[in-house]
Scaffold this motif. Structure first.
Motif, mmCIF file in Angstrom:
data_model
loop_
_atom_site.group_PDB
_atom_site.id
_atom_site.type_symbol
_atom_site.label_atom_id
_atom_site.label_comp_id
_atom_site.label_asym_id
_atom_site.label_seq_id
_atom_site.Cartn_x
_atom_site.Cartn_y
_atom_site.Cartn_z
ATOM 1 N N TRP A 183 22.240 36.002 -49.187
ATOM 2 C CA TRP A 183 21.742 37.304 -48.757
ATOM 3 C C TRP A 183 20.385 37.127 -48.104
ATOM 4 O O TRP A 183 19.549 36.397 -48.616
ATOM 5 C CB TRP A 183 21.585 38.234 -49.953
ATOM 6 C CG TRP A 183 22.853 38.560 -50.655
ATOM 7 C CD1 TRP A 183 23.350 37.924 -51.761
ATOM 8 C CD2 TRP A 183 23.777 39.594 -50.330
ATOM 9 N NE1 TRP A 183 24.536 38.499 -52.133
ATOM 10 C CE2 TRP A 183 24.825 39.540 -51.270
ATOM 11 C CE3 TRP A 183 23.821 40.571 -49.328
ATOM 12 C CZ2 TRP A 183 25.897 40.407 -51.248
ATOM 13 C CZ3 TRP A 183 24.903 41.443 -49.314
ATOM 14 C CH2 TRP A 183 25.918 41.352 -50.258
ATOM 15 N N TYR B 42 33.185 44.103 -50.206
ATOM 16 C CA TYR B 42 32.099 44.243 -51.172
ATOM 17 C C TYR B 42 32.507 45.259 -52.222
ATOM 18 O O TYR B 42 33.424 46.076 -52.018
ATOM 19 C CB TYR B 42 30.805 44.702 -50.471
ATOM 20 C CG TYR B 42 30.851 46.126 -50.016
ATOM 21 C CD1 TYR B 42 31.504 46.465 -48.841
ATOM 22 C CD2 TYR B 42 30.264 47.141 -50.772
ATOM 23 C CE1 TYR B 42 31.583 47.777 -48.423
ATOM 24 C CE2 TYR B 42 30.332 48.453 -50.365
ATOM 25 C CZ TYR B 42 30.993 48.770 -49.193
ATOM 26 O OH TYR B 42 31.082 50.067 -48.791
ATOM 27 N N SER B 43 31.847 45.175 -53.356
ATOM 28 C CA SER B 43 32.063 46.196 -54.374
ATOM 29 C C SER B 43 30.735 46.513 -55.026
ATOM 30 O O SER B 43 29.823 45.686 -55.042
ATOM 31 C CB SER B 43 33.087 45.726 -55.412
ATOM 32 O OG SER B 43 32.447 45.051 -56.461
ATOM 33 N N TRP C 131 37.105 47.099 -54.379
ATOM 34 C CA TRP C 131 36.631 46.299 -53.246
ATOM 35 C C TRP C 131 36.888 47.071 -51.976
ATOM 36 O O TRP C 131 37.948 47.650 -51.775
ATOM 37 C CB TRP C 131 37.362 44.964 -53.205
ATOM 38 C CG TRP C 131 36.898 44.040 -54.286
ATOM 39 C CD1 TRP C 131 37.419 43.941 -55.537
ATOM 40 C CD2 TRP C 131 35.809 43.123 -54.208
ATOM 41 N NE1 TRP C 131 36.713 43.010 -56.260
ATOM 42 C CE2 TRP C 131 35.726 42.490 -55.467
ATOM 43 C CE3 TRP C 131 34.890 42.773 -53.217
ATOM 44 C CZ2 TRP C 131 34.763 41.517 -55.756
ATOM 45 C CZ3 TRP C 131 33.944 41.805 -53.502
ATOM 46 C CH2 TRP C 131 33.882 41.196 -54.766
ATOM 47 N N LEU D 207 25.159 44.514 -44.009
ATOM 48 C CA LEU D 207 25.705 45.424 -45.021
ATOM 49 C C LEU D 207 24.746 46.555 -45.365
ATOM 50 O O LEU D 207 24.932 47.256 -46.359
ATOM 51 C CB LEU D 207 26.064 44.637 -46.280
ATOM 52 C CG LEU D 207 27.371 43.850 -46.182
ATOM 53 C CD1 LEU D 207 27.145 42.400 -46.508
ATOM 54 C CD2 LEU D 207 28.410 44.438 -47.100
ATOM 55 N N LEU E 127 25.450 49.186 -48.622
ATOM 56 C CA LEU E 127 24.849 49.002 -49.944
ATOM 57 C C LEU E 127 24.002 50.215 -50.338
ATOM 58 O O LEU E 127 22.796 50.149 -50.508
ATOM 59 C CB LEU E 127 24.018 47.719 -49.974
ATOM 60 C CG LEU E 127 24.744 46.451 -49.505
ATOM 61 C CD1 LEU E 127 23.908 45.218 -49.782
ATOM 62 C CD2 LEU E 127 26.118 46.310 -50.168
ATOM 63 N N TYR F 190 25.498 44.618 -56.328
ATOM 64 C CA TYR F 190 26.645 44.505 -55.429
ATOM 65 C C TYR F 190 27.243 43.102 -55.474
ATOM 66 O O TYR F 190 26.529 42.118 -55.641
ATOM 67 C CB TYR F 190 26.230 44.833 -53.993
ATOM 68 C CG TYR F 190 25.970 46.298 -53.805
ATOM 69 C CD1 TYR F 190 27.023 47.171 -53.572
ATOM 70 C CD2 TYR F 190 24.677 46.814 -53.898
ATOM 71 C CE1 TYR F 190 26.795 48.537 -53.411
ATOM 72 C CE2 TYR F 190 24.435 48.170 -53.749
ATOM 73 C CZ TYR F 190 25.508 49.024 -53.515
ATOM 74 O OH TYR F 190 25.277 50.358 -53.374
ATOM 75 N N GLU F 191 28.565 43.081 -55.299
ATOM 76 C CA GLU F 191 29.253 41.799 -55.148
ATOM 77 C C GLU F 191 29.879 41.788 -53.764
ATOM 78 O O GLU F 191 30.223 42.837 -53.224
ATOM 79 C CB GLU F 191 30.339 41.662 -56.204
ATOM 80 C CG GLU F 191 29.772 41.836 -57.602
ATOM 81 C CD GLU F 191 30.671 41.261 -58.671
ATOM 82 O OE1 GLU F 191 31.830 40.921 -58.353
ATOM 83 O OE2 GLU F 191 30.196 41.170 -59.800
ATOM 84 N N ALA F 192 30.014 40.593 -53.217
ATOM 85 C CA ALA F 192 30.648 40.491 -51.905
ATOM 86 C C ALA F 192 31.519 39.252 -51.881
ATOM 87 O O ALA F 192 31.323 38.324 -52.674
ATOM 88 C CB ALA F 192 29.600 40.428 -50.798
ATOM 89 N N ASN G 130 32.910 33.757 -52.946
ATOM 90 C CA ASN G 130 32.140 34.872 -53.508
ATOM 91 C C ASN G 130 30.658 34.706 -53.207
ATOM 92 O O ASN G 130 30.125 33.604 -53.276
ATOM 93 C CB ASN G 130 32.310 34.909 -55.026
ATOM 94 C CG ASN G 130 33.548 35.691 -55.411
ATOM 95 O OD1 ASN G 130 34.521 35.113 -55.875
ATOM 96 N ND2 ASN G 130 33.524 36.989 -55.170
#
Ligand SMILES: *[C@@H]1O[C@H](CO)[C@@H](O)[C@H](O)[C@H]1NC(C)=O
Ligand SMILES: *[C@@H]1O[C@H](CO)[C@@H](O)[C@H](O)[C@H]1NC(C)=O
Length: 289
Positions: A34, A58-59, A66, A82, A86, A93-95, A118
């Motif tokens: 990131w 992303y989640s 997702w 993103l 976001l 956040y996960e991506a 991931n």
């Protein structure tokens, strides 16, 4: 013989299939990280080959759905902005970066588990870097200065123009670092307000100041914004009083030299003029009228 050949083919196919699905031959995104400054957040990665495309999902947390990032679906770029996704900012956040190929759809259908990488979890509110702030410096009296800190506008594409203060609100404090010119000791002051007094300064001394955004509610590693440029308050410049005898001698010497040069040049100039005048007179008198 024929059956052996068939067996070999099947063996080769199975091997190739398992290698492919293991991801050995499929280039997954590497070095996923990131990059985020003033809440503008980009996911970057590196790729080995260019014949595959990548899609970013992303989640907003472990148990969330997702979602695909529309602008980063089947992209051949190696970064994805993103910033718009976001929101709210204060979530972990996960991506996921999925390697895509049309072959996968053909052979395995949509349910196929794509080779993917991931990204580490990222919370923009807590982890985005904060750029340097600007400030102005004003003398209140000889022992106190007023520091006025400005928040530059962050133009985050579609989102309204905001400053980091609009986002961080009361979590945003300011660190002021200052020192007396010629001494090595630094002093620090933390201010809740963007207008801060620094008092207790020695009269007539030069002091230099720097400011940075400071967010104590964040994890240690992310609390500090970048330091601003240095600004110094002028000391009292009683220059003539403070001069050493040597400096006085130097100044008098330079003055005398300048005066001598001036007198010499003036004298030369006068003499030349005088000569020219005389020449003119002699040439005039020699001409018969
Ligand atoms: C923040 O800045 C530091 C130092 O330049 C850098 O190492 C880090 O990767 C940056 N973090 C983000 C999220 O951009
Ligand atoms: C300078 O101003 C500050 C803040 O108003 C005040 O507390 C301080 O006494 C003043 N100092 C002098 C020397 O006037």
């Amino acid at each position: 013989m024929h059956s052996v050949k068939v067996l070999l083919y099947i063996g080769a196919f199975v091997t190739a299939w398992s290698i492919t699905t293991d991801g050995h031959f499929v280039p997954t995104a590497k070095n996923v990280r990131w990059v985020s400054l003033d809440f503008q957040t980009i996911l970057t990665w590196t790729v080995e080959e260019s014949e595959h495309t990548y899609s970013v999902l992303y989640s907003a947390g472990k148990s969330e759905d997702w979602k695909e990032v529309r602008d980063c679906t089947q992209t051949s770029e190696s970064e994805c902005d993103l910033t718009q996704e976001l929101i709210p900012l204060d979530r972990d956040y996960e991506a996921d970066i999925r390697t895509e190929s049309h072959d996968f759809y053909g052979e395995f259908g949509m349910d196929y588990d794509f080779p993917h990488t991931n990204a580490p979890a990222f919370n923009p509110y807590k982890e985005s870097n904060i750029s340097a702030l600007e400030f102005s410096l004003m003398d209140l009296n000889e022992s106190t200065v007023i520091i006025n800190i400005k928040h530059p506008l962050i133009s985050v594409n579609v989102r309204q123009k905001e400053t980091i203060k609009d986002i961080l609100k009361f979590d945003l404090k300011y660190k002021i670092s200052y020192y007396k010119s010629g001494s090595t000791g630094k002093r620090e002051k933390i201010s809740d307000s963007s207008t801060a007094n620094v008092s207790g300064l020695d009269a007539g001394q030069i002091y230099c100041f720097m400011v940075a955004a400071f967010i104590p509610s964040r994890p240690k590693a992310n609390q500090h914004g970048a330091w601003s440029t240095l600004q110094c308050r002028d000391g009292d410049t009683h220059l003539l009083q403070d001069l050493s005898p040597g400096a006085w001698v130097g100044i008098i010497f330079i003055l005398i030299t300048v005066i001598i040069i001036f007198i010499t040049v003036a004298a030369l100039y006068c003499r030349r003029n005088q000569q020219r005048h005389n020449n003119l007179q002699t040439s005039q008198s020699s001409v018969p009228i």
